[in-house]
Design a protein around this motif. Structure first.
Motif, PDB file in Angstrom:
ATOM      1  N   MET A   8     -71.952 -14.358 -38.222  1.00 36.78           N
ATOM      2  CA  MET A   8     -72.655 -13.644 -39.263  1.00 36.78           C
ATOM      3  C   MET A   8     -73.088 -12.284 -38.724  1.00 36.78           C
ATOM      4  N   ILE A   9     -72.920 -11.248 -39.524  1.00 36.40           N
ATOM      5  CA  ILE A   9     -73.287  -9.888 -39.150  1.00 36.40           C
ATOM      6  C   ILE A   9     -74.373  -9.396 -40.101  1.00 36.40           C
ATOM      7  N   LEU A  10     -75.379  -8.734 -39.552  1.00 43.26           N
ATOM      8  CA  LEU A  10     -76.449  -8.160 -40.360  1.00 43.26           C
ATOM      9  C   LEU A  10     -76.330  -6.642 -40.345  1.00 43.26           C
ATOM     10  N   GLU A  11     -76.132  -6.072 -41.509  1.00 44.24           N
ATOM     11  CA  GLU A  11     -76.117  -4.608 -41.685  1.00 44.24           C
ATOM     12  C   GLU A  11     -77.541  -4.168 -41.984  1.00 44.24           C
ATOM     13  N   HIS A  12     -77.960  -3.068 -41.361  1.00 46.56           N
ATOM     14  CA  HIS A  12     -79.323  -2.554 -41.492  1.00 46.56           C
ATOM     15  C   HIS A  12     -79.259  -1.069 -41.796  1.00 46.56           C
ATOM     16  N   ALA A  13     -80.021  -0.633 -42.802  1.00 43.57           N
ATOM     17  CA  ALA A  13     -80.106   0.798 -43.088  1.00 43.57           C
ATOM     18  C   ALA A  13     -81.484   1.108 -43.649  1.00 43.57           C
ATOM     19  N   LEU A  14     -82.078   2.192 -43.153  1.00 39.74           N
ATOM     20  CA  LEU A  14     -83.302   2.726 -43.752  1.00 39.74           C
ATOM     21  C   LEU A  14     -82.873   3.814 -44.721  1.00 39.74           C
ATOM     22  N   LEU A  15     -83.225   3.644 -45.985  1.00 35.92           N
ATOM     23  CA  LEU A  15     -82.814   4.557 -47.036  1.00 35.92           C
ATOM     24  C   LEU A  15     -83.985   5.449 -47.419  1.00 35.92           C
ATOM     25  N   ASN A  16     -83.914   6.714 -47.049  1.00 37.19           N
ATOM     26  CA  ASN A  16     -84.935   7.691 -47.414  1.00 37.19           C
ATOM     27  C   ASN A  16     -84.561   8.261 -48.774  1.00 37.19           C
ATOM     28  N   VAL A  17     -85.277   7.814 -49.791  1.00 33.79           N
ATOM     29  CA  VAL A  17     -84.982   8.205 -51.164  1.00 33.79           C
ATOM     30  C   VAL A  17     -85.862   9.398 -51.533  1.00 33.79           C
ATOM     31  N   LEU A  18     -85.278  10.320 -52.280  1.00 34.55           N
ATOM     32  CA  LEU A  18     -86.058  11.469 -52.746  1.00 34.55           C
ATOM     33  C   LEU A  18     -87.299  10.950 -53.479  1.00 34.55           C
ATOM     34  N   PRO A  19     -88.497  11.386 -53.072  1.00 36.26           N
ATOM     35  CA  PRO A  19     -89.742  10.796 -53.583  1.00 36.26           C
ATOM     36  C   PRO A  19     -89.872  10.782 -55.109  1.00 36.26           C
ATOM     37  N   THR A  20     -89.329  11.755 -55.792  1.00 38.75           N
ATOM     38  CA  THR A  20     -89.467  11.802 -57.247  1.00 38.75           C
ATOM     39  C   THR A  20     -88.428  10.945 -57.964  1.00 38.75           C
ATOM     40  N   ARG A  21     -87.562  10.267 -57.206  1.00 39.60           N
ATOM     41  CA  ARG A  21     -86.444   9.548 -57.825  1.00 39.60           C
ATOM     42  C   ARG A  21     -86.408   8.058 -57.485  1.00 39.60           C
ATOM     43  N   THR A  22     -87.520   7.505 -57.016  1.00 38.38           N
ATOM     44  CA  THR A  22     -87.516   6.107 -56.586  1.00 38.38           C
ATOM     45  C   THR A  22     -87.239   5.147 -57.749  1.00 38.38           C
ATOM     46  N   LYS A  23     -87.801   5.393 -58.915  1.00 46.12           N
ATOM     47  CA  LYS A  23     -87.559   4.500 -60.061  1.00 46.12           C
ATOM     48  C   LYS A  23     -86.089   4.545 -60.481  1.00 46.12           C
ATOM     49  N   GLU A  24     -85.517   5.748 -60.511  1.00 54.48           N
ATOM     50  CA  GLU A  24     -84.094   5.904 -60.822  1.00 54.48           C
ATOM     51  C   GLU A  24     -83.236   5.175 -59.789  1.00 54.48           C
ATOM     52  N   PHE A  25     -83.615   5.337 -58.516  1.00 51.96           N
ATOM     53  CA  PHE A  25     -82.875   4.685 -57.437  1.00 51.96           C
ATOM     54  C   PHE A  25     -82.893   3.171 -57.609  1.00 51.96           C
ATOM     55  N   GLU A  26     -84.052   2.606 -57.878  1.00 51.98           N
ATOM     56  CA  GLU A  26     -84.153   1.156 -58.021  1.00 51.98           C
ATOM     57  C   GLU A  26     -83.293   0.650 -59.182  1.00 51.98           C
ATOM     58  N   ALA A  27     -83.245   1.389 -60.278  1.00 48.25           N
ATOM     59  CA  ALA A  27     -82.396   1.000 -61.418  1.00 48.25           C
ATOM     60  C   ALA A  27     -80.918   1.078 -61.039  1.00 48.25           C
ATOM     61  N   ALA A  28     -80.539   2.150 -60.343  1.00 46.89           N
ATOM     62  CA  ALA A  28     -79.147   2.307 -59.910  1.00 46.89           C
ATOM     63  C   ALA A  28     -78.778   1.234 -58.891  1.00 46.89           C
TER      64      ALA A  28
END
Length: 102
Positions: free
Chosen positions: A1-21
């Motif tokens: 089993m492999i675990l992929e890890h990423a920290l996603l720095n989302v543009l602060p004004t677009r977090t709701k849009e990001f979560e929907a996408a």
């Protein structure tokens, strides 16, 4: 089993849009061969930073299967414009130490 890890720095004004996408995009990745599970968590101290953890059966399921697929192009179109800077993705092997869930 492999675990992929990423920290996603989302543009602060677009977090709701990001979560929907991301909700849309999760159905794309979950259908890929070798996909096991996915978890997306939002930061508490930094609410515009998300932790993405994806489990794959093999490293190649992600690096070759998903990343070279037409589905990945859809994933990119849905998500990549939300990041600043673009995330670094790393892979981890089987846990060295693991405790059972309570």
């Amino acid at each position: 089993m492999i675990l992929e890890h990423a920290l996603l720095n989302v543009l602060p004004t677009r977090t709701k849009e990001f979560e929907a996408a991301f909700a849309q995009a999760s159905s794309i990745i979950s259908e890929m061969p070798g996909f096991v599970s996915l978890r997306l968590s939002r930061g508490i101290e930094s609410p515009d930073v998300y932790l993405l953890l994806v489990e794959w059966e093999r490293l190649e399921d992600h690096t070759e299967g998903f990343r070279r697929s037409n589905e990945y192009q859809q994933w990119k179109k849905l998500l990549h414009h939300f990041y600043a800077p673009f995330p670094v993705v790393e892979h981890f092997a089987t846990p060295v130490v693991e405790t059972p869930e309570a």
